[in-house]
Design an enzyme around this catalytic site. Structure first.
Site, PDB file in Angstrom:
ATOM      1  CG  ASP A 172      -7.238   4.710  38.075  1.00 57.95           C
ATOM      2  OD1 ASP A 172      -8.333   4.118  38.017  1.00 57.95           O
ATOM      3  OD2 ASP A 172      -6.257   4.368  37.383  1.00 57.95           O
TER       4      ASP A 172
ATOM      5  N   GLY B 297      -7.035  -7.225  46.322  1.00 55.50           N
ATOM      6  CA  GLY B 297      -6.239  -7.106  45.096  1.00 55.50           C
ATOM      7  C   GLY B 297      -4.948  -7.911  45.155  1.00 55.50           C
TER       8      GLY B 297
HETATM    9  P1  ITT Z   1     -13.068   1.910  41.187  1.00 52.65           P
HETATM   10  O1  ITT Z   1     -12.556   2.249  39.813  1.00 52.65           O
HETATM   11  O2  ITT Z   1     -14.558   1.781  41.267  1.00 52.65           O
HETATM   12  O3  ITT Z   1     -12.528   2.816  42.256  1.00 52.65           O
HETATM   13  P2  ITT Z   1     -11.421  -0.460  40.905  1.00 52.65           P
HETATM   14  O4  ITT Z   1     -11.096  -1.609  41.804  1.00 52.65           O
HETATM   15  O5  ITT Z   1     -11.825  -0.789  39.485  1.00 52.65           O
HETATM   16  O6  ITT Z   1     -12.537   0.444  41.611  1.00 52.65           O
HETATM   17  P3  ITT Z   1      -9.050   0.839  39.878  1.00 52.65           P
HETATM   18  O7  ITT Z   1      -9.573   0.987  38.496  1.00 52.65           O
HETATM   19  O8  ITT Z   1      -8.308   1.991  40.481  1.00 52.65           O
HETATM   20  O9  ITT Z   1     -10.212   0.525  40.912  1.00 52.65           O
HETATM   21  O10 ITT Z   1      -8.139  -0.463  39.939  1.00 52.65           O
HETATM   22  C1  ITT Z   1      -7.365  -0.673  41.063  1.00 52.65           C
HETATM   23  C2  ITT Z   1      -6.873  -2.105  41.096  1.00 52.65           C
HETATM   24  O11 ITT Z   1      -5.480  -2.085  41.438  1.00 52.65           O
HETATM   25  C3  ITT Z   1      -7.581  -2.870  42.203  1.00 52.65           C
HETATM   26  O12 ITT Z   1      -8.746  -3.510  41.730  1.00 52.65           O
HETATM   27  C4  ITT Z   1      -6.496  -3.840  42.640  1.00 52.65           C
HETATM   28  O13 ITT Z   1      -6.453  -4.937  41.789  1.00 52.65           O
HETATM   29  C5  ITT Z   1      -5.221  -3.011  42.453  1.00 52.65           C
HETATM   30  N1  ITT Z   1      -4.902  -2.278  43.693  1.00 52.65           N
HETATM   31  C6  ITT Z   1      -4.992  -0.929  43.906  1.00 52.65           C
HETATM   32  N2  ITT Z   1      -4.660  -0.625  45.169  1.00 52.65           N
HETATM   33  C7  ITT Z   1      -4.374  -1.785  45.776  1.00 52.65           C
HETATM   34  C8  ITT Z   1      -4.005  -2.127  47.087  1.00 52.65           C
HETATM   35  O14 ITT Z   1      -3.903  -1.219  48.043  1.00 52.65           O
HETATM   36  N3  ITT Z   1      -3.787  -3.410  47.368  1.00 52.65           N
HETATM   37  C9  ITT Z   1      -3.910  -4.363  46.429  1.00 52.65           C
HETATM   38  N4  ITT Z   1      -4.278  -4.138  45.173  1.00 52.65           N
HETATM   39  C10 ITT Z   1      -4.523  -2.847  44.835  1.00 52.65           C
END
Ligand code: ITT
Length: 204
Positions: A76, A158
């Site tokens: 997360d 992201g």
């Molecule tokens: P899962 O829960 O299925 O793993 P998710 O994309 O919904 O996928 P998160 O709830 O952890 O995952 O949300 C993480 C968000 O934070 C991700 O969608 C990006 O918008 C941002 N994020 C996290 N790590 C990042 C990175 O390395 N580079 C850019 N944005 C990132």
């Protein structure tokens, strides 16, 4: 030096293929990773926690109940912006609304920060490790930087096109993936995870 005779199988509790790609690169050949992309009919797991840690634990323990005896990891992560009191934080994936695209999220963040002189930010990442519904460990990583005035670059995912890591002028999306993977929040958390596995926990 630790010598691993066989690769360790890990199930990454995500459908975010960008995350999976980074994990594969970060973990290297000592680990065999699969994610949830080909798993059908999984119940929706609601990320109801108030922190990255709570949400990582929710994802890892829920998925590890569904896949008995498998070693499950969940990531997360998100972006915390100082001038926005830590937003979008745990809401990073859905900042501009449920199922919002990366582009919409980035546009919203740039709008919120328009004209703001103070643009410091950090990416945070928690990885939870679980098996058979039981939490085994959590590890963390973070990287500080600033938010650019506009979107730049095509790599990553992201918020990468607007995040300039400390010590660089380029955004994560302009830097080669090797550079991001040397300094990112996820890189630091994964390196903690590998250290954890290498200190006598490989048989769990
Ligand atoms: P899962 O829960 O299925 O793993 P998710 O994309 O919904 O996928 P998160 O709830 O952890 O995952 O949300 C993480 C968000 O934070 C991700 O969608 C990006 O918008 C941002 N994020 C996290 N790590 C990042 C990175 O390395 N580079 C850019 N944005 C990132």
């Amino acid at each position: 030096m630790t010598v691993n005779l066989s690769a360790m199988d890990l199930l990454l509790a995500t459908r975010n293929q960008h995350k999976t790609r980074e994990f594969v690169q970060l973990l290297g050949p000592n680990f065999t990773l699969r994610d949830l992309t080909n798993e059908r009919d999984l119940p929706e797991i609601l990320e109801t926690g108030r922190t990255f840690e709570e949400n990582a634990v929710i994802k890892a323990t829920a998925i590890s109940k569904i896949f008995p005896h498998e070693m499950v990891i969940a990531d997360d992560s998100g972006l915390e912006v100082g001038a926005l009191e830590g937003a979008p934080g745990i809401f990073s994936a859905r900042y501009a609304g449920e199922n919002a695209s990366d582009r919409r999220n980035v546009e919203k963040l740039l709008r919120e920060l328009q004209g703001a002189p103070e643009r410091s930010a950090r990416f945070g990442c928690i990885i939870a490790l679980a098996k058979d519904g039981e939490l085994i460990a959590t590890v963390a990583g973070e990287v500080g930087g600033t938010i650019a005035e506009s979107s730049r670059g095509k790599n990553g995912f992201g918020y990468d096109p607007i995040f300039v890591p400390k010590g660089f002028e380029e955004t994560f999306a302009e830097l080669p993936s090797d550079t991001k993977n040397a300094i990112s929040h996820r890189a630091k958390a994964v390196s903690e995870l590998v250290r954890y596995f290498n200190t006598a926990h490989r048989s769990e």
